[in-house]
Design a protein around this motif. Sequence first.
Motif, PDB file in Angstrom:
ATOM      1  N   ALA A  51       0.884  -1.173   0.000  1.00 53.08           N
ATOM      2  CA  ALA A  51       0.000   0.000   0.000  1.00 53.08           C
ATOM      3  C   ALA A  51       0.917   1.217   0.000  1.00 53.08           C
ATOM      4  O   ALA A  51       1.734   1.382   0.911  1.00 53.08           O
ATOM      5  N   LEU A  52       0.807   2.056  -1.037  1.00 51.88           N
ATOM      6  CA  LEU A  52       1.670   3.223  -1.207  1.00 51.88           C
ATOM      7  C   LEU A  52       0.832   4.478  -1.015  1.00 51.88           C
ATOM      8  O   LEU A  52      -0.100   4.725  -1.785  1.00 51.88           O
ATOM      9  N   THR A  53       1.153   5.267  -0.014  1.00 52.15           N
ATOM     10  CA  THR A  53       0.393   6.478   0.257  1.00 52.15           C
ATOM     11  C   THR A  53       1.129   7.681  -0.319  1.00 52.15           C
ATOM     12  O   THR A  53       2.265   7.965   0.067  1.00 52.15           O
ATOM     13  N   PHE A  54       0.457   8.357  -1.236  1.00 51.01           N
ATOM     14  CA  PHE A  54       0.989   9.549  -1.896  1.00 51.01           C
ATOM     15  C   PHE A  54       0.263  10.775  -1.363  1.00 51.01           C
ATOM     16  O   PHE A  54      -0.933  10.718  -1.064  1.00 51.01           O
ATOM     17  N   ALA A  55       0.982  11.895  -1.277  1.00 55.95           N
ATOM     18  CA  ALA A  55       0.365  13.163  -0.901  1.00 55.95           C
ATOM     19  C   ALA A  55       0.914  14.241  -1.825  1.00 55.95           C
ATOM     20  O   ALA A  55       2.127  14.355  -2.016  1.00 55.95           O
ATOM     21  N   TRP A  56       0.003  14.995  -2.407  1.00 56.57           N
ATOM     22  CA  TRP A  56       0.358  16.093  -3.311  1.00 56.57           C
ATOM     23  C   TRP A  56      -0.751  17.131  -3.232  1.00 56.57           C
ATOM     24  O   TRP A  56      -1.931  16.774  -3.233  1.00 56.57           O
ATOM     25  N   TRP A  57      -0.348  18.369  -3.171  1.00 51.45           N
ATOM     26  CA  TRP A  57      -1.280  19.487  -3.088  1.00 51.45           C
ATOM     27  C   TRP A  57      -2.197  19.239  -1.900  1.00 51.45           C
ATOM     28  O   TRP A  57      -1.723  19.111  -0.794  1.00 51.45           O
ATOM     29  N   LYS A  58      -3.517  19.175  -2.091  1.00 48.94           N
ATOM     30  CA  LYS A  58      -4.460  18.936  -1.001  1.00 48.94           C
ATOM     31  C   LYS A  58      -4.980  17.500  -1.017  1.00 48.94           C
ATOM     32  O   LYS A  58      -5.976  17.192  -0.369  1.00 48.94           O
ATOM     33  N   LEU A  59      -4.295  16.652  -1.751  1.00 51.43           N
ATOM     34  CA  LEU A  59      -4.789  15.299  -1.972  1.00 51.43           C
ATOM     35  C   LEU A  59      -3.886  14.253  -1.336  1.00 51.43           C
ATOM     36  O   LEU A  59      -2.669  14.387  -1.326  1.00 51.43           O
ATOM     37  N   THR A  60      -4.519  13.203  -0.841  1.00 48.21           N
ATOM     38  CA  THR A  60      -3.812  12.021  -0.366  1.00 48.21           C
ATOM     39  C   THR A  60      -4.483  10.821  -1.026  1.00 48.21           C
ATOM     40  O   THR A  60      -5.717  10.762  -1.114  1.00 48.21           O
ATOM     41  N   TYR A  61      -3.658   9.901  -1.479  1.00 51.04           N
ATOM     42  CA  TYR A  61      -4.189   8.726  -2.179  1.00 51.04           C
ATOM     43  C   TYR A  61      -3.326   7.515  -1.845  1.00 51.04           C
ATOM     44  O   TYR A  61      -2.094   7.624  -1.801  1.00 51.04           O
ATOM     45  N   THR A  62      -3.954   6.374  -1.625  1.00 51.86           N
ATOM     46  CA  THR A  62      -3.227   5.132  -1.396  1.00 51.86           C
ATOM     47  C   THR A  62      -3.406   4.219  -2.599  1.00 51.86           C
ATOM     48  O   THR A  62      -4.526   3.813  -2.917  1.00 51.86           O
ATOM     49  N   ALA A  63      -2.299   3.953  -3.266  1.00 55.12           N
ATOM     50  CA  ALA A  63      -2.274   3.019  -4.395  1.00 55.12           C
ATOM     51  C   ALA A  63      -1.929   1.633  -3.863  1.00 55.12           C
ATOM     52  O   ALA A  63      -1.247   1.501  -2.836  1.00 55.12           O
ATOM     53  N   HIS A  64      -2.375   0.627  -4.559  1.00 53.92           N
ATOM     54  CA  HIS A  64      -2.076  -0.750  -4.172  1.00 53.92           C
ATOM     55  C   HIS A  64      -1.330  -1.416  -5.318  1.00 53.92           C
ATOM     56  O   HIS A  64      -1.766  -1.355  -6.473  1.00 53.92           O
ATOM     57  N   SER A  65      -0.200  -2.028  -4.980  1.00 54.44           N
ATOM     58  CA  SER A  65       0.602  -2.680  -6.011  1.00 54.44           C
ATOM     59  C   SER A  65       0.941  -4.107  -5.586  1.00 54.44           C
ATOM     60  O   SER A  65       0.904  -4.438  -4.392  1.00 54.44           O
TER      61      SER A  65
END
Length: 169
Positions: A51-65
Motif C-alpha cells: 500500500a503506497l500512500t501519496f500526498a500532493w497538493w491537497k490530496l492524499t491517495y493510497t495506491a495498491h501494487s
Amino acid sequence: MDELVVRTTVYADPKNVYEFLLDFPRYARYTEYLRDVRTAAGDGGPGTRYALTFAWWKLTYTAHSTVTDVEPPERIDWQITKDIDAGGCWRITPNGDSCEVALEVEFDPDSASPDALDLPRLVSFDWVLAKAVPLIRGEAERVVERAVRDLEGSTRDVDLDVYVDSERI
C-alpha cells in the motif's frame, strides 16, 4: 499506454543492487510525494502486496501494487492493482564491475478512476491529472538518483538516460 524509462550505471554488485531494489518500503525516503509504503503481504517476491500512500497538493491517495514476477538478480516486475492501469519493472543488467539499472514504468492516465480521489469542490479530476502526470518523470529520476547514492555509499553526479514516449510526462 505512456512509457517512461530512467536508466543509469551503478557501481555495485548486481546481486546487491537486486536485493536493495527488492526492499520496496525504503522508496518512501526517495521521493517527494510518496509518504509511506506498507507491506500488506509477502517478502518482496511474487505476490507481495504493498500500500503506497501519496500526498500532493491537497490530496492524499493510497495506491495498491503487487510484485508480479522476479528474475533474480535481473528483474522485478510490479503492477498497480486498482484505480489505474499501470505497472513496470526494475531491470538490472550486469556490466563487469558495475551494472545498468533501469526503472521502467507504463501507465494509462486515461484509465484513472475519478472515484479514487475525494476532490475539493470546484476541482476537476482532469485538472488533477494534467498537473500530476508531469510530476512522474521527476519522481522517477529522483528515485533512481537516490538509490544510486545509497547503493554506492556516496554522492556523485548521476548521468541519467531518460526515455519518454508521451508529451504528458
